[in-house]
Each structure stands twice: as C-alpha cells, then as structure tokens.
Scaffold this motif. Structure first.
Motif, short mmCIF file in Angstrom:
data_model
loop_
_atom_site.label_atom_id
_atom_site.label_comp_id
_atom_site.label_asym_id
_atom_site.label_seq_id
_atom_site.Cartn_x
_atom_site.Cartn_y
_atom_site.Cartn_z
N ARG A 155 0.69 -1.32 0.03
CA ARG A 155 -0.02 0.12 0.00
C ARG A 155 0.86 1.47 0.05
O ARG A 155 0.59 2.31 -0.71
N TYR A 198 0.93 4.09 -2.60
CA TYR A 198 0.55 5.67 -2.43
C TYR A 198 1.86 6.43 -3.00
O TYR A 198 1.66 7.63 -3.47
N ARG A 199 3.06 5.96 -2.98
CA ARG A 199 4.16 6.85 -3.14
C ARG A 199 4.05 6.95 -4.71
O ARG A 199 4.29 8.09 -5.62
N ILE A 222 1.28 6.85 -6.67
CA ILE A 222 0.15 7.78 -7.14
C ILE A 222 0.74 9.27 -6.60
O ILE A 222 0.34 10.16 -7.43
N LEU A 223 1.39 9.48 -5.61
CA LEU A 223 2.02 10.95 -5.37
C LEU A 223 2.80 11.21 -6.63
O LEU A 223 2.76 12.52 -6.96
N LEU A 261 -10.95 8.87 -1.30
CA LEU A 261 -10.06 8.14 -2.30
C LEU A 261 -11.06 7.94 -3.63
O LEU A 261 -10.52 8.24 -4.59
N LYS A 321 -10.50 9.69 -7.19
CA LYS A 321 -10.11 8.78 -8.57
C LYS A 321 -11.13 8.95 -9.57
O LYS A 321 -10.64 9.26 -10.79
N TYR A 340 -5.79 1.81 -10.37
CA TYR A 340 -5.71 1.96 -8.78
C TYR A 340 -7.26 1.27 -8.30
O TYR A 340 -8.23 1.98 -8.57
N ILE A 361 -2.84 11.55 0.11
CA ILE A 361 -1.98 10.55 -0.02
C ILE A 361 -0.84 10.69 0.71
O ILE A 361 -0.42 9.70 1.28
N GLN A 362 -0.15 11.97 1.02
CA GLN A 362 0.71 12.26 1.90
C GLN A 362 0.48 11.81 3.44
O GLN A 362 1.27 11.12 4.19
N LEU A 411 0.16 7.87 3.47
CA LEU A 411 1.34 7.60 3.49
C LEU A 411 2.33 7.67 4.77
O LEU A 411 2.77 6.66 5.16
#
Length: 141
Positions: A24, A28-29, A31-32, A65, A69, A96, A128-129, A132
């Motif tokens: 996960r 996330y990384r 997607i960022l 989310l 999306k 995703y 997202i950050q 993460l």
C-alpha cells in the motif's frame, strides 16, 4: 557451523522482510509521483471544477479516495504536447483499486466543494501524503 549459517540467513531475510515497505505504501508513493506529473500537464482554465474532499473524517477516507479517483478521470490535458504523459498518468488511476469501506460514509462526493483541477490535485496529494505518513507510522509500531 551449518546451523549458524542457516540461522544468520534466516535472521537476515526476516529482518529485510520486516523493513520492506508495504504494498500500500509503495502504491501511495506511485500515486503521489503521478499527481506531481499531472499538476504540470492538466488544463486548469475553461474546464469543469471537481468535487474536492478536504480533511475527510477517519471513516470517510476510502470514499474521499474514490471521489479523487473518479475526479482524475475527468481531467483534461493542458495541450497535445503533454497528452502522452497525461494518458500514462490517468492509466495509473484507472488501475488503482480502493478497498471498500467497512461502513458507509455519510458524505458523498457531491457534498464536497468544487475546486479547479490544480487545487483538486493539491488536495489529493495532501491526502495521499497523510495516508503514506500513517502507513509508515503503522509499520514502525
């Protein structure tokens, strides 16, 4: 001697597995990074504004989310020169999948304020950050 070597190998492999980032967190990384690319390739003027979740409550993160999306699939490329980059980025969002929330969130996508695409992407990046950061803190404990 063999037992010592086997023990050392077992210890090494188990410690590397524990130190590895979760699937996960890796997603996330990714997607960022895609969001950062999109911020420069997205059309921000003369486009429809998007519902932008900000600071969703704990039980509504999956819904937020999902809103992000769906919103990213409505973005438009800035011009034909960035179209290839834009298409690759959007493909990541299409693939995703969001885990289904255990309980229903009271707020829907339409309940959030509409904002321009760049602000939409900035809010998406912030969420997202945050996820993460939560993922890494969960791994540490």
């Amino acid at each position: 001697m063999e037992r010592t070597i086997i023990f050392c190998m077992l210890f090494f492999f188990s410690s590397t597995v524990l130190a590895a980032a979760s699937h996960r967190a890796v997603k996330y990384r990714q997607i960022l990074l895609v969001i950062e690319k999109l911020e420069h390739a997205v059309k921000d003027k003369d486009v429809e504004w998007l519902h932008t979740p900000e600071n969703p409550v704990e039980g509504c993160v999956d819904t937020a989310l999902s809103c992000f999306k769906n919103g990213t699939l409505q973005l438009q490329p800035l011009n034909s020169q960035v179209n290839a980059t834009f298409t690759k980025a959007i493909r990541v969002f299409r693939k995703y999948t969001i885990r289904s929330p255990g309980k229903q969130c009271e707020s829907s996508c339409e309940s959030y304020k509409k904002k321009p695409p760049k602000e939409f992407l900035t809010s998406f990046a912030k969420l997202i950050q945050k996820l993460l950061k939560n993922e890494y803190s969960a791994q540490q404990s």
